[in-house]
Design a protein around this motif. Structure first.
Motif, PDB file in Angstrom:
ATOM      1  N   THR A  63      36.518  49.934  28.578  1.00 17.08           N
ATOM      2  CA  THR A  63      35.747  48.852  27.443  1.00 17.08           C
ATOM      3  C   THR A  63      36.162  47.773  27.765  1.00 17.08           C
ATOM      4  OG1 THR A  63      38.304  48.957  27.004  1.00 17.08           O
ATOM      5  CG2 THR A  63      37.598  51.078  26.491  1.00 17.08           C
ATOM      6  N   GLU A  64      36.541  47.008  29.400  1.00 17.40           N
ATOM      7  CA  GLU A  64      36.158  45.588  29.570  1.00 17.40           C
ATOM      8  C   GLU A  64      36.359  45.276  30.981  1.00 17.40           C
ATOM      9  OE1 GLU A  64      38.799  41.531  28.781  1.00 17.40           O
ATOM     10  OE2 GLU A  64      38.901  42.990  27.698  1.00 17.40           O
ATOM     11  N   THR A  65      35.133  45.009  31.524  1.00 14.41           N
ATOM     12  CA  THR A  65      35.083  44.489  33.366  1.00 14.41           C
ATOM     13  C   THR A  65      34.276  42.964  33.489  1.00 14.41           C
ATOM     14  OG1 THR A  65      34.501  45.443  34.619  1.00 14.41           O
ATOM     15  CG2 THR A  65      33.545  46.192  33.210  1.00 14.41           C
ATOM     16  N   GLU A  66      34.304  42.667  34.213  1.00 13.33           N
ATOM     17  CA  GLU A  66      33.702  41.807  35.175  1.00 13.33           C
ATOM     18  C   GLU A  66      33.121  42.368  35.934  1.00 13.33           C
ATOM     19  OE1 GLU A  66      35.854  38.446  36.755  1.00 13.33           O
ATOM     20  OE2 GLU A  66      37.028  38.530  34.728  1.00 13.33           O
ATOM     21  N   GLY A  82      45.143  53.489  23.877  1.00 14.47           N
ATOM     22  CA  GLY A  82      44.797  53.666  24.724  1.00 14.47           C
ATOM     23  C   GLY A  82      44.362  53.403  26.547  1.00 14.47           C
ATOM     24  N   GLU A  83      43.977  52.533  26.178  1.00 13.96           N
ATOM     25  CA  GLU A  83      43.466  51.393  27.117  1.00 13.96           C
ATOM     26  C   GLU A  83      44.645  51.476  27.973  1.00 13.96           C
ATOM     27  OE1 GLU A  83      39.655  49.672  25.209  1.00 13.96           O
ATOM     28  OE2 GLU A  83      41.824  47.929  24.893  1.00 13.96           O
ATOM     29  N   PHE A  84      44.426  51.182  29.427  1.00 14.51           N
ATOM     30  CA  PHE A  84      45.906  50.598  30.645  1.00 14.51           C
ATOM     31  C   PHE A  84      44.457  49.092  30.819  1.00 14.51           C
ATOM     32  CE2 PHE A  84      43.998  54.691  31.767  1.00 14.51           C
ATOM     33  CZ  PHE A  84      44.206  54.788  33.192  1.00 14.51           C
ATOM     34  N   ASP A  85      45.361  48.319  31.558  1.00 15.34           N
ATOM     35  CA  ASP A  85      44.907  47.437  32.337  1.00 15.34           C
ATOM     36  C   ASP A  85      44.602  47.942  33.757  1.00 15.34           C
ATOM     37  OD1 ASP A  85      43.851  45.070  33.704  1.00 15.34           O
ATOM     38  OD2 ASP A  85      44.372  44.125  31.065  1.00 15.34           O
ATOM     39  N   LEU A  86      43.936  47.920  34.872  1.00 12.79           N
ATOM     40  CA  LEU A  86      43.724  48.077  35.947  1.00 12.79           C
ATOM     41  C   LEU A  86      44.036  46.839  37.002  1.00 12.79           C
ATOM     42  CD1 LEU A  86      40.338  50.131  36.247  1.00 12.79           C
ATOM     43  CD2 LEU A  86      42.555  51.192  35.985  1.00 12.79           C
ATOM     44  N   GLY A  87      44.403  45.517  35.659  1.00 17.94           N
ATOM     45  CA  GLY A  87      44.937  44.545  36.708  1.00 17.94           C
ATOM     46  C   GLY A  87      43.935  43.679  37.158  1.00 17.94           C
ATOM     47  N   ARG A  88      44.616  42.661  38.244  1.00 22.03           N
ATOM     48  CA  ARG A  88      43.570  41.484  39.116  1.00 22.03           C
ATOM     49  C   ARG A  88      43.859  41.749  40.463  1.00 22.03           C
ATOM     50  NH1 ARG A  88      39.482  38.706  37.768  1.00 22.03           N
ATOM     51  NH2 ARG A  88      40.025  39.178  35.291  1.00 22.03           N
ATOM     52  N   PHE A  89      43.736  41.700  41.500  1.00 23.66           N
ATOM     53  CA  PHE A  89      43.612  42.003  43.000  1.00 23.66           C
ATOM     54  C   PHE A  89      41.908  41.366  44.036  1.00 23.66           C
ATOM     55  CE2 PHE A  89      45.137  43.412  47.071  1.00 23.66           C
ATOM     56  CZ  PHE A  89      45.483  42.394  47.756  1.00 23.66           C
ATOM     57  N   GLU A  90      41.818  40.194  43.719  1.00 21.76           N
ATOM     58  CA  GLU A  90      40.663  39.887  44.191  1.00 21.76           C
ATOM     59  C   GLU A  90      41.121  39.052  45.246  1.00 21.76           C
ATOM     60  OE1 GLU A  90      38.685  39.959  40.013  1.00 21.76           O
ATOM     61  OE2 GLU A  90      39.447  38.183  40.942  1.00 21.76           O
ATOM     62  N   TYR A  91      40.100  38.709  46.844  1.00 24.48           N
ATOM     63  CA  TYR A  91      39.706  37.926  47.318  1.00 24.48           C
ATOM     64  C   TYR A  91      38.998  37.277  47.238  1.00 24.48           C
ATOM     65  CZ  TYR A  91      38.573  35.351  51.640  1.00 24.48           C
ATOM     66  OH  TYR A  91      37.940  34.623  52.841  1.00 24.48           O
ATOM     67  N   GLY A  92      39.147  35.697  47.019  1.00 20.64           N
ATOM     68  CA  GLY A  92      37.577  34.487  46.682  1.00 20.64           C
ATOM     69  C   GLY A  92      36.968  33.592  48.032  1.00 20.64           C
ATOM     70  N   LEU A  93      36.007  33.685  47.935  1.00 25.98           N
ATOM     71  CA  LEU A  93      35.630  32.755  48.770  1.00 25.98           C
ATOM     72  C   LEU A  93      34.360  31.571  48.492  1.00 25.98           C
ATOM     73  CD1 LEU A  93      35.860  31.083  51.136  1.00 25.98           C
ATOM     74  CD2 LEU A  93      34.163  32.387  53.039  1.00 25.98           C
ATOM     75  N   ASP A  94      33.981  30.920  47.624  1.00 25.19           N
ATOM     76  CA  ASP A  94      32.854  30.062  47.010  1.00 25.19           C
ATOM     77  C   ASP A  94      32.839  31.119  45.870  1.00 25.19           C
ATOM     78  OD1 ASP A  94      33.476  27.774  48.792  1.00 25.19           O
ATOM     79  OD2 ASP A  94      31.810  28.974  50.029  1.00 25.19           O
ATOM     80  N   GLY A 114      47.023  39.275  39.475  1.00 26.62           N
ATOM     81  CA  GLY A 114      46.814  39.278  37.643  1.00 26.62           C
ATOM     82  C   GLY A 114      46.923  40.768  37.023  1.00 26.62           C
ATOM     83  N   SER A 115      47.161  40.511  35.615  1.00 27.02           N
ATOM     84  CA  SER A 115      47.094  41.461  34.878  1.00 27.02           C
ATOM     85  C   SER A 115      45.871  41.944  33.888  1.00 27.02           C
ATOM     86  CB  SER A 115      48.784  41.709  33.875  1.00 27.02           C
ATOM     87  OG  SER A 115      48.724  40.868  33.297  1.00 27.02           O
ATOM     88  N   ASP A 116      45.622  40.653  33.837  1.00 26.01           N
ATOM     89  CA  ASP A 116      43.966  40.816  33.151  1.00 26.01           C
ATOM     90  C   ASP A 116      42.820  40.801  34.090  1.00 26.01           C
ATOM     91  OD1 ASP A 116      42.345  40.578  31.132  1.00 26.01           O
ATOM     92  OD2 ASP A 116      42.813  37.452  31.052  1.00 26.01           O
ATOM     93  N   GLY A 117      42.822  42.289  33.641  1.00 27.52           N
ATOM     94  CA  GLY A 117      41.050  42.927  34.797  1.00 27.52           C
ATOM     95  C   GLY A 117      40.818  43.925  33.858  1.00 27.52           C
ATOM     96  N   THR A 118      39.650  45.105  34.297  1.00 21.60           N
ATOM     97  CA  THR A 118      39.236  45.672  33.980  1.00 21.60           C
ATOM     98  C   THR A 118      40.148  47.335  32.991  1.00 21.60           C
ATOM     99  OG1 THR A 118      37.872  46.148  35.768  1.00 21.60           O
ATOM    100  CG2 THR A 118      37.780  47.789  34.560  1.00 21.60           C
ATOM    101  N   ARG A 119      39.584  47.464  31.227  1.00 24.39           N
ATOM    102  CA  ARG A 119      40.556  47.873  30.848  1.00 24.39           C
ATOM    103  C   ARG A 119      40.028  48.936  30.732  1.00 24.39           C
ATOM    104  NH1 ARG A 119      44.692  45.218  28.758  1.00 24.39           N
ATOM    105  NH2 ARG A 119      45.206  46.799  27.184  1.00 24.39           N
TER     106      ARG A 119
END
Length: 261
Positions: free
Chosen positions: A215-218, A121-133, A96-101
């Motif tokens: 500026t924004e991250t999980e 001037g922010e660009f989004d690093l997007g989202r590519f994740e593998y999740g297990l539990d 997805g496109s909603d990730g770390t900025r």
């Protein structure tokens, strides 16, 4: 008569031993059954936890190999796409496109002309994740993050380097620009391809300072750690490269790519 009486009455001690043997057998049997039930419960849970942990570690290594392959598109101008695969084993892949900025500035001027940036001037690093539990392995900015409830860490760091001794700073990031959020869960392998959508490279000399701010991250812990180890200075998530003098050479490359599968 005494002999007949003895035979008819039996031996009380022998009866007591018989009862004791039966009770002992029942107790031993109960202990064995209880131990088997306890070991089965604990053992199966331990085996399940070990299997899941090993599965995440395998995904960690596979994502690192995949990231190294994908990063050829970032490293080389002539490479526009790279393919790879990932074994899901019941896990889920999300894009997805909603990730770390992130924003990057050179002497106070934001870098991002031609990129998908906002007014800050922010660009989004997007989202590519593998999740297990509760575990996640993410391809983030060109690096690989391992995350769980306890925090996050970069297993493979993105190329963010402030070399004050040589008056040089390098910022190389991959931004996933999949327009729609998508996820897939499967037991087998999945083929993946990173394709370059846009690319910007900025080279500046005689620079005073360059700053990179998240500026924004999980994954705050992971990003803080990579800036610390990369030689950047700053208290917030991010850092500034500001060696003495006004002779810093800065190379910034941001690749916007799409992941198909």
């Amino acid at each position: 008569m005494r002999g007949c009486h003895d035979r008819a009455g039996g031996d009380p001690a022998s009866d007591d031993r018989a009862v004791s043997d039966v009770l002992a057998f029942i107790l031993v049997f109960a202990i064995i059954l209880g131990s088997v039930a306890l070991l089965s419960t604990i053992g199966f849970q331990t085996m399940t936890d070990y299997q899941e942990g090993e599965q995440v570690r395998t995904a960690d290594r596979a994502m690192a190999a995949l990231a190294d392959n994908f990063n050829d598109v970032l490293r080389y101008d002539g490479v526009t796409a790279r393919e790879g695969e990932l074994s899901l084993r019941g896990g889920t892949v999300r894009t997805g496109s909603d990730g770390t900025r992130v924003n990057v500035s050179i002497d106070g001027e934001y870098i991002g002309n031609g990129l998908n940036t906002n007014s800050g001037g922010e660009f989004d690093l997007g989202r590519f994740e593998y999740g297990l539990d509760e575990d996640t392995v993410a391809y983030e900015g060109g690096g690989v993050i391992r995350a769980d409830d306890g925090g996050s860490v970069f297993r493979e760091r993105p190329r963010l380097r402030c070399d004050t001794g040589n008056h040089r700073a390098v910022v190389s990031l991959v931004a996933i620009q999949n327009p729609d959020d998508r996820s897939v869960q499967a037991d087998g392998r999945i083929g993946l391809e990173l394709t370059s959508v846009n690319r910007e490279t900025v080279v500046r000399e005689d620079v005073n300072k360059v700053s990179v701010n998240v500026t924004e991250t999980e994954y705050e812990t992971a990003w803080n750690g990579t800036f610390d180890r990369g030689g950047w200075e700053g208290d917030d998530i991010g850092g500034t490269c500001n060696p003495p003098g006004n002779d810093l050479t800065v190379v910034v490359t941001v690749l916007e790519g799409r992941i198909d599968y």
